[in-house]
Design an enzyme around this catalytic site. Structure first.
Site, PDB file in Angstrom:
ATOM      1  N   ASP A   1      40.575  24.905  52.589  1.00 13.90           N
ATOM      2  CA  ASP A   1      41.983  25.098  52.290  1.00 13.90           C
ATOM      3  C   ASP A   1      42.807  24.546  53.456  1.00 13.90           C
ATOM      4  OD1 ASP A   1      44.333  26.280  51.014  1.00 13.90           O
ATOM      5  OD2 ASP A   1      44.226  27.784  52.593  1.00 13.90           O
TER       6      ASP A   1
ATOM      7  N   ASP B   1      46.922  25.318  54.168  1.00 16.01           N
ATOM      8  CA  ASP B   1      47.907  26.251  54.727  1.00 16.01           C
ATOM      9  C   ASP B   1      47.260  27.580  55.097  1.00 16.01           C
ATOM     10  OD1 ASP B   1      49.768  24.315  54.309  1.00 16.01           O
ATOM     11  OD2 ASP B   1      50.720  25.264  52.594  1.00 16.01           O
TER      12      ASP B   1
END
Length: 275
Positions: free
Chosen positions: A13, A15
């Site tokens: 991922d 953020d």
């Protein structure tokens, strides 16, 4: 435990994971990014961000040409792999409905049911910048959506339940990210995209590819359930991540963001692989 000599896919991922939640910096992970690149271990970005945003970040991180998964699994890009031993494999795949169809469905629901929300397609880059802290140019990249819509919900929890039911009737789904809700086609998710990409790698060279995933938010759960080794990076979400009993190899970091990202890799990748 995998080493840097193994056929290993690192799926991450952005953020709150590889990127700092507040500053969007990834520099704390630079050492490990270089190490993985030196050992030819693909780093696959798996994010709610758009293809345009991810390609820009790949350039800055030295990950050009690597596969990536955009818009929470609604868009799959095989990168250089898609042009290798499987020339008939599509380089970019959209799963389900495109952005125009999703926007049309959302606007119809807002008119007919009065739901209160704002999507990226409703506002300009200045307001998106205020919501996200992104510079105007980067906010424009965030608007270049192909297969999902990001939105802020301004209605009640009861109305949210009704909204989800109406979406499902239109073969759409709502998932919660770190900052926004995301509407995409039902069945499109990070976990399904990761499994598709792993099968592609295994078909290409026949090696027993292992996978290590890193994420911090509720929309990362399916991705982390799809990998062999899961790193739950300490995050700011009010919803704790629970991967269930089927996922055995799970590590929760003490640090946030790219520091936690580094911590997770150091936990799972054996010291033998670092020599």
């Amino acid at each position: 435990m995998p080493s840097l000599q193994d056929p290993l896919l690192v799926v991450t991922d952005l953020d709150g994971s590889l990127l700092d939640h507040h500053t969007y910096s990834w520099q704390a992970a630079a050492g490990w990014l270089e190490k993985l690149k030196a050992h030819r271990i693909p780093v696959v970005i798996c994010s709610s961000k758009t293809s345009a945003e991810i390609k820009t970040l790949q350039t800055g991180m030295g990950l050009e040409g690597a596969p990536f998964i955009a818009e929470n699994g609604a868009l799959l890009h095989a990168g250089a792999l898609g042009q290798g031993q499987q020339p008939d494999e599509p380089v970019t795949t959209l799963l389900g409905q495109d952005y125009a169809a999703i926007r049309e469905a959302l606007e119809t629901l807002r008119r007919s049911h009065g739901f209160k929300f704002f999507g990226f397609g409703d506002v300009n880059e200045q307001l998106i910048g205020e919501w996200t802290g992104l510079a105007p140019h980067d906010a424009l990249l965030a608007q270049q959506r192909q297969a999902s819509e990001a939105l802020i919900w301004r209605d009640s929890d009861e109305r949210m339940t009704e909204f989800v039911q109406e979406l499902e009737a239109r073969s759409l789904a709502l998932i919660q990210g770190g900052r926004f809700y995301h509407v995409l086609s039902k069945g499109s998710n990070k976990g399904a995209a990761v499994r598709w990409l792993l099968s592609l790698f295994r078909r290409n060279d026949g090696r027993p590819w292992q996978s290590l995933g890193l994420g911090d938010g509720p929309n990362d759960v399916l991705m982390l359930q799809a990998v062999d080794y899961a790193v739950i990076i300490r995050g700011y979400s009010k919803t704790p991540l629970d991967l269930g009993p089927s996922q055995k190899n799970v590590y929760r970091t003490a640090a946030y963001g790219p520091e936690g990202w580094t911590e997770g890799l150091e936990h799972f990748i054996t010291s033998d692989g670092l020599e």
